[in-house]
Enzyme design. Structure first.
Site, PDB file in Angstrom:
ATOM      1  N   ASP A 183      99.112  55.885  20.975  1.00 32.29           N
ATOM      2  CA  ASP A 183      99.137  56.729  19.872  1.00 32.29           C
ATOM      3  C   ASP A 183     100.201  57.351  19.787  1.00 32.29           C
ATOM      4  O   ASP A 183     100.612  58.085  20.475  1.00 32.29           O
ATOM      5  CB  ASP A 183      97.792  57.726  20.524  1.00 32.29           C
ATOM      6  CG  ASP A 183      97.292  58.880  19.268  1.00 32.29           C
ATOM      7  OD1 ASP A 183      97.897  58.765  18.153  1.00 32.29           O
ATOM      8  OD2 ASP A 183      96.521  59.520  19.829  1.00 32.29           O
ATOM      9  N   HIS A 185     100.373  59.729  17.542  1.00 30.07           N
ATOM     10  CA  HIS A 185      99.742  61.012  17.414  1.00 30.07           C
ATOM     11  C   HIS A 185     100.466  61.988  16.171  1.00 30.07           C
ATOM     12  O   HIS A 185     100.204  62.993  16.174  1.00 30.07           O
ATOM     13  CB  HIS A 185     100.038  61.952  18.773  1.00 30.07           C
ATOM     14  CG  HIS A 185      98.745  62.858  19.149  1.00 30.07           C
ATOM     15  ND1 HIS A 185      98.693  64.204  18.832  1.00 30.07           N
ATOM     16  CD2 HIS A 185      97.522  62.464  19.651  1.00 30.07           C
ATOM     17  CE1 HIS A 185      97.740  64.797  19.304  1.00 30.07           C
ATOM     18  NE2 HIS A 185      96.952  63.672  19.822  1.00 30.07           N
ATOM     19  N   GLU A 209      98.724  53.554  16.691  1.00 32.52           N
ATOM     20  CA  GLU A 209      97.765  54.681  16.168  1.00 32.52           C
ATOM     21  C   GLU A 209      98.482  55.868  15.435  1.00 32.52           C
ATOM     22  O   GLU A 209      99.376  56.386  16.202  1.00 32.52           O
ATOM     23  CB  GLU A 209      96.863  55.399  17.061  1.00 32.52           C
ATOM     24  CG  GLU A 209      95.818  56.396  16.586  1.00 32.52           C
ATOM     25  CD  GLU A 209      94.760  56.634  17.512  1.00 32.52           C
ATOM     26  OE1 GLU A 209      94.139  57.795  17.305  1.00 32.52           O
ATOM     27  OE2 GLU A 209      94.352  55.956  18.494  1.00 32.52           O
ATOM     28  N   GLU A 235      91.772  59.294  11.866  1.00 29.10           N
ATOM     29  CA  GLU A 235      91.067  60.350  12.513  1.00 29.10           C
ATOM     30  C   GLU A 235      91.069  61.908  11.735  1.00 29.10           C
ATOM     31  O   GLU A 235      90.487  62.658  11.880  1.00 29.10           O
ATOM     32  CB  GLU A 235      91.553  60.562  13.866  1.00 29.10           C
ATOM     33  CG  GLU A 235      93.128  60.931  14.158  1.00 29.10           C
ATOM     34  CD  GLU A 235      93.444  61.309  15.550  1.00 29.10           C
ATOM     35  OE1 GLU A 235      93.643  62.192  16.096  1.00 29.10           O
ATOM     36  OE2 GLU A 235      93.580  59.891  16.126  1.00 29.10           O
ATOM     37  N   HIS A 285      87.010  57.462  16.126  1.00 27.96           N
ATOM     38  CA  HIS A 285      87.781  58.499  17.038  1.00 27.96           C
ATOM     39  C   HIS A 285      86.606  59.420  17.458  1.00 27.96           C
ATOM     40  O   HIS A 285      85.669  59.902  16.672  1.00 27.96           O
ATOM     41  CB  HIS A 285      88.435  59.434  16.131  1.00 27.96           C
ATOM     42  CG  HIS A 285      89.219  60.669  16.423  1.00 27.96           C
ATOM     43  ND1 HIS A 285      88.860  61.814  16.316  1.00 27.96           N
ATOM     44  CD2 HIS A 285      90.477  60.401  17.285  1.00 27.96           C
ATOM     45  CE1 HIS A 285      89.910  62.640  17.045  1.00 27.96           C
ATOM     46  NE2 HIS A 285      90.878  61.860  17.644  1.00 27.96           N
TER      47      HIS A 285
END
Length: 382
Positions: A183, A185, A209, A235, A285
């Site tokens: 991730d 993020h 991700e 997400e 998610h």
């Protein structure tokens, strides 16, 4: 049947639970929340529920359109999360009314179980090799970790090398075939995202991700042309209209809508189906509570392109309370060989321990995500 009342409970570690009551004694539960903005979403739920008291809870599609389309200003994380939790609760009522799991009302299951992954490493990951080995020893076949700490638009390759070392340690500890989700993020801007994605490709990640923030999704084209690693995002996207351009552009391989953020079961089912038409996989998610996870599993059951499910058991955010604390039958989410069975009880398939929910709602603190700054004092992406 009529909707007669509702109750909202803010509970630790960072969740918001909604209970909708009916005149026939059937109740439904939903989880409307934005992590760090629970109180704001609670206010939106109160506003939206004004139009549902006295209405038939079975008319879910109509209620969804009322909540979404009757407002001149639409979409976004707060409103869509409020709609999501209400929608989950309405589906829970409907399933209990027909004494059937929600997936039966959505056309029936196309799978009996789905693979799940476990988080390791925390916000600033460390000792991930040992953590990954421990998770795999418990039967998980896939893990996910934050790849990096905060990065400037242009930053030192020393930080890139540190990421490579961590992922190398994970790959060495778990072997060549365990799935590793990495991730970014949204902490990484396009210039460094290209470098990082290329450097970690050697470890054959399951996916990367949010290599860039969703508001910069146009950069996915350059990253997708740069590496062969599957790209996941979504997400922080909240409706089928948000996903429309992403899917038509063709540079994403996995979408990750959150059923407590992206309009609930009604909207997520449509988003999943849109993605299937573009040959795109779905990994919902869900670093949230048991109601959100149950909702995810009900839609996963009916969606051919759902391939893995996030779940929050043991995640670093769950301080004080964890995924199983608020449900009566804790075996409903038993993980076996990295898979979880689809709940087949009525509605969402879980029984919420309301007495415990009430108890914990009395000592809730507002969870807030950390505020990070770079060395120069500027705000960093968390």
């Amino acid at each position: 049947m009529k909707i007669t009342n509702y109750k909202i409970y803010q509970v630790p570690p960072r969740w918001l639970f909604l209970k909708i009551e009916t005149d026939e004694g059937i109740v439904g539960w939903g989880e409307p929340v934005i992590e760090g903005r629970a109180a704001t979403v609670k206010t939106a739920v109160i506003e939206l529920m004004e139009n549902l008291i006295g209405k038939d809870p079975h008319r879910i599609e109509d209620h969804w359109n009322l909540m979404y389309r009757s407002g001149f200003y639409r979409g976004g994380p707060i409103l869509m999360s409020a709609i999501a939790g209400i929608d989950q609760a309405l589906w829970d009522i409907k399933g209990k009314s027909f004494n059937a799991p929600i997936h039966q009302l959505l056309g029936g299951a196309c799978r009996d179980s789905i693979k799940v992954y476990s988080w390791i490493g925390g916000d600033r990951p460390s000792d991930v090799g040992a953590a990954a080995k421990e998770v795999v020893d418990r039967g998980f076949q896939a893990i996910k970790m934050n790849g990096t700490e905060e990065l400037q638009y242009i930053d030192s390759h020393q930080k890139i090398d540190a990421v490579v070392e961590r992922i190398a340690a994970v790959r060495e500890s778990v072997g060549p075939y365990i799935g590793i989700g990495i991730d970014f993020h949204g902490r990484v801007h396009k210039p460094m995202a290209k470098i990082l994605a290329k450097e970690i490709e050697q470890f054959r990640p399951m996916f990367i991700e949010e290599p860039v923030l969703p508001e910069n999704n146009e950069a996915l084209r350059e990253i997708a042309n740069h590496v062969t690693t599957p790209i996941a995002t979504g997400e922080r996207m909240f409706s089928r209209w948000d996903f429309k351009q992403l899917l038509s552009d063709g540079y994403v391989d996995i979408i990750q809508p959150d059923l407590s953020h992206a309009g609930g079961i009604t909207e997520a089912k449509k988003i999943f189906s849109m993605a299937e038409a573009y040959d795109v996989a779905v990994a919902p998610h869900c670093p949230l509570g048991p109601i959100a996870l149950a909702a995810c599993l009900q839609v996963d059951a009916t969606s051919h392109n759902a391939f893995i499910q996030e779940q929050s058991l043991g995640i670093h955010y769950n301080v004080g309370n964890d995924l199983l604390d608020y449900i009566v039958d804790k075996d409903v989410f038993t993980y076996e060989n990295g898979y979880v069975k689809i709940p087949d009880g009525p509605g969402l398939g879980i029984e919420v321990n309301e007495e415990y929910v009430k108890e914990k709602a009395n000592d809730t603190e507002n969870w807030r995500n950390p505020i990070w700054r770079h060395k120069d004092g500027s705000i960093a992406e968390w």
